[in-house]
Motif scaffolding. Sequence first.
Motif, PDB file in Angstrom:
ATOM      1  N   ILE A  14       0.820  -1.206   0.000  1.00 43.18           N
ATOM      2  CA  ILE A  14       0.000   0.000   0.000  1.00 43.18           C
ATOM      3  C   ILE A  14       0.859   1.262   0.000  1.00 43.18           C
ATOM      4  O   ILE A  14       0.688   2.150  -0.823  1.00 43.18           O
ATOM      5  N   CYS A  15       1.816   1.344   0.952  1.00 43.47           N
ATOM      6  CA  CYS A  15       2.571   2.595   1.105  1.00 43.47           C
ATOM      7  C   CYS A  15       4.084   2.460   0.895  1.00 43.47           C
ATOM      8  O   CYS A  15       4.783   3.459   0.868  1.00 43.47           O
ATOM      9  N   GLY A  16       4.583   1.233   0.790  1.00 41.70           N
ATOM     10  CA  GLY A  16       6.018   1.037   0.614  1.00 41.70           C
ATOM     11  C   GLY A  16       6.793   0.996   1.918  1.00 41.70           C
ATOM     12  O   GLY A  16       8.016   0.920   1.916  1.00 41.70           O
ATOM     13  N   GLY A  17       6.097   1.033   3.039  1.00 45.38           N
ATOM     14  CA  GLY A  17       6.748   0.991   4.354  1.00 45.38           C
ATOM     15  C   GLY A  17       7.227  -0.410   4.705  1.00 45.38           C
ATOM     16  O   GLY A  17       6.996  -1.379   3.986  1.00 45.38           O
ATOM     17  N   ALA A  18       7.879  -0.513   5.844  1.00 47.43           N
ATOM     18  CA  ALA A  18       8.419  -1.789   6.316  1.00 47.43           C
ATOM     19  C   ALA A  18       7.330  -2.627   6.970  1.00 47.43           C
ATOM     20  O   ALA A  18       6.487  -2.113   7.704  1.00 47.43           O
ATOM     21  N   GLY A  19       7.356  -3.919   6.712  1.00 46.73           N
ATOM     22  CA  GLY A  19       6.428  -4.842   7.344  1.00 46.73           C
ATOM     23  C   GLY A  19       7.119  -5.592   8.469  1.00 46.73           C
ATOM     24  O   GLY A  19       8.341  -5.749   8.470  1.00 46.73           O
ATOM     25  N   ILE A  20       6.329  -6.052   9.431  1.00 47.45           N
ATOM     26  CA  ILE A  20       6.861  -6.829  10.536  1.00 47.45           C
ATOM     27  C   ILE A  20       5.984  -8.055  10.740  1.00 47.45           C
ATOM     28  O   ILE A  20       4.750  -7.976  10.698  1.00 47.45           O
ATOM     29  N   LEU A  21       6.628  -9.202  10.914  1.00 53.43           N
ATOM     30  CA  LEU A  21       5.934 -10.454  11.163  1.00 53.43           C
ATOM     31  C   LEU A  21       5.674 -10.561  12.661  1.00 53.43           C
ATOM     32  O   LEU A  21       6.598 -10.475  13.462  1.00 53.43           O
ATOM     33  N   GLU A  22       4.410 -10.722  13.036  1.00 53.48           N
ATOM     34  CA  GLU A  22       4.019 -10.779  14.443  1.00 53.48           C
ATOM     35  C   GLU A  22       3.351 -12.116  14.751  1.00 53.48           C
ATOM     36  O   GLU A  22       2.612 -12.647  13.926  1.00 53.48           O
ATOM     37  N   GLU A  23       3.605 -12.622  15.951  1.00 56.70           N
ATOM     38  CA  GLU A  23       2.942 -13.834  16.423  1.00 56.70           C
ATOM     39  C   GLU A  23       1.896 -13.445  17.452  1.00 56.70           C
ATOM     40  O   GLU A  23       2.151 -12.629  18.340  1.00 56.70           O
ATOM     41  N   GLU A  24       0.695 -14.043  17.316  1.00 61.94           N
ATOM     42  CA  GLU A  24      -0.384 -13.713  18.237  1.00 61.94           C
ATOM     43  C   GLU A  24      -1.335 -14.900  18.359  1.00 61.94           C
ATOM     44  O   GLU A  24      -1.875 -15.370  17.362  1.00 61.94           O
ATOM     45  N   ASP A  25      -1.561 -15.379  19.564  1.00 62.03           N
ATOM     46  CA  ASP A  25      -2.569 -16.413  19.832  1.00 62.03           C
ATOM     47  C   ASP A  25      -2.534 -17.576  18.842  1.00 62.03           C
ATOM     48  O   ASP A  25      -3.500 -17.830  18.125  1.00 62.03           O
ATOM     49  N   MET A  26      -1.412 -18.264  18.785  1.00 59.28           N
ATOM     50  CA  MET A  26      -1.264 -19.445  17.923  1.00 59.28           C
ATOM     51  C   MET A  26      -1.428 -19.111  16.438  1.00 59.28           C
ATOM     52  O   MET A  26      -2.031 -19.854  15.668  1.00 59.28           O
ATOM     53  N   GLY A  27      -0.897 -17.971  16.013  1.00 59.34           N
ATOM     54  CA  GLY A  27      -0.949 -17.587  14.614  1.00 59.34           C
ATOM     55  C   GLY A  27       0.030 -16.469  14.302  1.00 59.34           C
ATOM     56  O   GLY A  27       0.584 -15.839  15.202  1.00 59.34           O
ATOM     57  N   TYR A  28       0.246 -16.241  13.021  1.00 59.17           N
ATOM     58  CA  TYR A  28       1.130 -15.173  12.545  1.00 59.17           C
ATOM     59  C   TYR A  28       0.373 -14.255  11.599  1.00 59.17           C
ATOM     60  O   TYR A  28      -0.522 -14.688  10.869  1.00 59.17           O
ATOM     61  N   TYR A  29       0.764 -12.982  11.599  1.00 60.40           N
ATOM     62  CA  TYR A  29       0.280 -12.015  10.628  1.00 60.40           C
ATOM     63  C   TYR A  29       1.403 -11.031  10.367  1.00 60.40           C
ATOM     64  O   TYR A  29       2.360 -10.940  11.115  1.00 60.40           O
ATOM     65  N   GLY A  36      -0.253   0.767   8.751  1.00 61.98           N
ATOM     66  CA  GLY A  36      -1.111  -0.118   9.520  1.00 61.98           C
ATOM     67  C   GLY A  36      -1.802  -1.213   8.731  1.00 61.98           C
ATOM     68  O   GLY A  36      -2.590  -1.968   9.289  1.00 61.98           O
ATOM     69  N   SER A  37      -1.537  -1.331   7.442  1.00 56.76           N
ATOM     70  CA  SER A  37      -2.102  -2.439   6.668  1.00 56.76           C
ATOM     71  C   SER A  37      -1.626  -3.751   7.277  1.00 56.76           C
ATOM     72  O   SER A  37      -0.547  -3.821   7.854  1.00 56.76           O
ATOM     73  N   TYR A  38      -2.424  -4.814   7.110  1.00 54.55           N
ATOM     74  CA  TYR A  38      -2.045  -6.084   7.710  1.00 54.55           C
ATOM     75  C   TYR A  38      -2.683  -7.244   6.957  1.00 54.55           C
ATOM     76  O   TYR A  38      -3.649  -7.067   6.219  1.00 54.55           O
ATOM     77  N   THR A  39      -2.138  -8.424   7.164  1.00 52.50           N
ATOM     78  CA  THR A  39      -2.713  -9.633   6.591  1.00 52.50           C
ATOM     79  C   THR A  39      -3.653 -10.250   7.615  1.00 52.50           C
ATOM     80  O   THR A  39      -3.647  -9.875   8.788  1.00 52.50           O
ATOM     81  N   GLY A  40      -4.435 -11.193   7.183  1.00 53.88           N
ATOM     82  CA  GLY A  40      -5.191 -11.994   8.131  1.00 53.88           C
ATOM     83  C   GLY A  40      -4.219 -12.862   8.915  1.00 53.88           C
ATOM     84  O   GLY A  40      -3.077 -13.083   8.501  1.00 53.88           O
ATOM     85  N   THR A  41      -4.660 -13.357  10.042  1.00 51.11           N
ATOM     86  CA  THR A  41      -3.813 -14.230  10.858  1.00 51.11           C
ATOM     87  C   THR A  41      -3.885 -15.656  10.329  1.00 51.11           C
ATOM     88  O   THR A  41      -4.976 -16.182  10.094  1.00 51.11           O
ATOM     89  N   VAL A  42      -2.724 -16.265  10.146  1.00 46.91           N
ATOM     90  CA  VAL A  42      -2.629 -17.659   9.725  1.00 46.91           C
ATOM     91  C   VAL A  42      -2.291 -18.478  10.974  1.00 46.91           C
ATOM     92  O   VAL A  42      -1.225 -18.301  11.569  1.00 46.91           O
ATOM     93  N   GLY A  43      -3.200 -19.342  11.376  1.00 46.00           N
ATOM     94  CA  GLY A  43      -3.036 -20.074  12.619  1.00 46.00           C
ATOM     95  C   GLY A  43      -2.240 -21.360  12.478  1.00 46.00           C
ATOM     96  O   GLY A  43      -2.050 -21.889  11.382  1.00 46.00           O
ATOM     97  N   TYR A  44      -1.805 -21.866  13.617  1.00 47.04           N
ATOM     98  CA  TYR A  44      -1.145 -23.171  13.701  1.00 47.04           C
ATOM     99  C   TYR A  44      -1.626 -23.868  14.961  1.00 47.04           C
ATOM    100  O   TYR A  44      -2.069 -23.233  15.909  1.00 47.04           O
TER     101      TYR A  44
END
Length: 73
Positions: A14-29, A36-44
């Motif tokens: 969207i803007c060319g900014g830096a992305g960060i991989l985050e872990e949250e509640d048995m999933g990553y996004y 502030g754009s983001y992906t859906g959370t992919v669970g494990y």
Amino acid sequence: MDITEKIELHDCPICGGAGILEEEDMGYYVACLDCGSYTGTVGYKDESGKLTAAEKSAMLWNTGKVINSAPGE
């Protein structure tokens, strides 16, 4: 080695900014640090699925499948 160090992220689609991989509640996004754009959370379910979930989340980000809360999006 940390999983986040193994995953390559492109700049925000969207803007060319830096992305960060985050872990949250048995999933990553991935989230943009700038807009502030983001992906859906992919669970494990267990430790063996963590890397796959992180890779799938990064793939969503790198192909531009993100959620943006800007008006009209």
